[in-house]
Scaffold this motif. Sequence first.
Motif, PDB file in Angstrom:
ATOM      1  N   SER A   1       2.483   9.133  -5.253  1.00  0.00           N
ATOM      2  CA  SER A   1       3.759  10.231  -4.596  1.00  0.00           C
ATOM      3  C   SER A   1       3.340  11.441  -4.915  1.00  0.00           C
ATOM      4  CB  SER A   1       5.044   9.812  -5.110  1.00  0.00           C
ATOM      5  OG  SER A   1       6.244  10.465  -4.605  1.00  0.00           O
ATOM      6  N   GLY A   2       3.746  12.309  -3.314  1.00  0.00           N
ATOM      7  CA  GLY A   2       3.477  13.767  -3.575  1.00  0.00           C
ATOM      8  C   GLY A   2       2.819  14.206  -2.304  1.00  0.00           C
ATOM      9  N   ILE A   3       3.419  15.406  -1.838  1.00  0.00           N
ATOM     10  CA  ILE A   3       2.896  16.043  -0.556  1.00  0.00           C
ATOM     11  C   ILE A   3       1.739  16.028  -0.377  1.00  0.00           C
ATOM     12  CG2 ILE A   3       3.233  18.484  -1.494  1.00  0.00           C
ATOM     13  CD1 ILE A   3       4.015  16.855   2.385  1.00  0.00           C
ATOM     14  N   GLU A   4       0.700  16.518  -1.201  1.00  0.00           N
ATOM     15  CA  GLU A   4      -0.844  16.745  -1.251  1.00  0.00           C
ATOM     16  C   GLU A   4      -1.374  15.112  -1.180  1.00  0.00           C
ATOM     17  OE1 GLU A   4      -4.422  19.458  -2.597  1.00  0.00           O
ATOM     18  OE2 GLU A   4      -2.840  18.957  -4.031  1.00  0.00           O
TER      19      GLU A   4
ATOM     20  N   PHE B   1       0.869  -1.255  -0.006  1.00  0.00           N
ATOM     21  CA  PHE B   1       0.012  -0.089   0.040  1.00  0.00           C
ATOM     22  C   PHE B   1       0.773   1.323  -0.096  1.00  0.00           C
ATOM     23  CE2 PHE B   1      -1.865   3.270   2.770  1.00  0.00           C
ATOM     24  CZ  PHE B   1      -2.980   3.516   1.886  1.00  0.00           C
ATOM     25  N   ALA B   2       1.885   1.357   0.779  1.00  0.00           N
ATOM     26  CA  ALA B   2       2.888   2.445   0.804  1.00  0.00           C
ATOM     27  C   ALA B   2       3.522   2.596  -0.433  1.00  0.00           C
ATOM     28  CB  ALA B   2       3.635   2.341   2.041  1.00  0.00           C
TER      29      ALA B   2
ATOM     30  N   ASN C   1       5.238   7.707   1.018  1.00  0.00           N
ATOM     31  CA  ASN C   1       5.816   7.267  -0.110  1.00  0.00           C
ATOM     32  C   ASN C   1       6.917   8.602  -0.918  1.00  0.00           C
ATOM     33  OD1 ASN C   1       6.547   6.005  -2.615  1.00  0.00           O
ATOM     34  ND2 ASN C   1       4.860   6.120  -3.845  1.00  0.00           N
ATOM     35  N   GLY C   2       7.450   8.870   0.051  1.00  0.00           N
ATOM     36  CA  GLY C   2       8.627  10.035  -0.284  1.00  0.00           C
ATOM     37  C   GLY C   2       8.253  11.493   0.109  1.00  0.00           C
ATOM     38  N   HIS C   3       7.199  11.660   1.039  1.00  0.00           N
ATOM     39  CA  HIS C   3       6.761  13.027   1.301  1.00  0.00           C
ATOM     40  C   HIS C   3       6.206  12.955   2.673  1.00  0.00           C
ATOM     41  CE1 HIS C   3       6.994  13.172  -2.952  1.00  0.00           C
ATOM     42  NE2 HIS C   3       7.485  14.522  -2.854  1.00  0.00           N
ATOM     43  N   ALA C   4       4.990  12.437   3.059  1.00  0.00           N
ATOM     44  CA  ALA C   4       4.142  12.306   4.257  1.00  0.00           C
ATOM     45  C   ALA C   4       5.171  11.758   5.287  1.00  0.00           C
ATOM     46  CB  ALA C   4       3.032  11.944   4.230  1.00  0.00           C
ATOM     47  N   ASP C   5       5.496  12.573   6.448  1.00  0.00           N
ATOM     48  CA  ASP C   5       6.429  11.990   7.494  1.00  0.00           C
ATOM     49  C   ASP C   5       5.497  11.011   8.176  1.00  0.00           C
ATOM     50  OD1 ASP C   5       8.158  11.832   9.526  1.00  0.00           O
ATOM     51  OD2 ASP C   5       7.944  13.776  10.302  1.00  0.00           O
TER      52      ASP C   5
END
Length: 252
Positions: free
Chosen positions: A186-189, A180-181, A225-229
Amino acid sequence: MIPRYQRVLFWCLSGAIVLMALVLLRGCEQTREKLTRHRDETPLAAPVATPSETVRLALANDATGSITLVDREVALPTETTARARALLTRLIADYSYKGSAHPLESGPSVDDVFLLDLPLTPPVAPGAKPAEETKAATQQDRSIVKGWSAPDGPPSNTDSNPGPRIPGGKLAVINLHGTFADHHPSGIEPETLTIDSILGTLSANFPQIEQVRFLVDGQPRETLNGHADLMRTYDVAGTISKSAQSTGQEER
């Protein structure tokens, strides 16, 4: 003897047939890949011998960047952690449906949900002095779940100076499935909206949950996936108000 123009016509027709066959095979292959990629791979939930009840899902919308509370009729287990897991699985499954405002791939998403009492008070060695107990509790609170480690600097809570927790609150530890992750857009929003959607859903249905932490396949992971902590501890208090504001705006 076959005239030359007939031989030329024969080979032209043969070439056209071969070309059409190749185009047809390629089209069939693309269609099969498309159907395979978008089929619903979300695991079927085990039958629950309880009547359906009204629950609230905090659904994300990519177009507006908002979270909206909606009511759903869902049959859930009676045990709290099983209810939380089933509810989050239903939430993420909604995003795999055609026409979703926050599209995600179908498949397994939430492996487990654990609830811990707040404030975290790990056991202290017998004979420890009060000052040593406080220090030990501070150090061990951050590693109560295997694999956690506190980064240097200020606490990772959303509150810069959080006050003492009232006994009775819960910390929810959500163990996400690795696929799932890995396959999440991918993207901050989009990643932040997924996190806020999970927090809002828990807050709307489990008032006792005050904080949330995330694991992936049972281990800490820096980002979704690269953004959300995912290394921080999330407070759920602000998420529900954000959801309510979004709902009010749509109703008006």
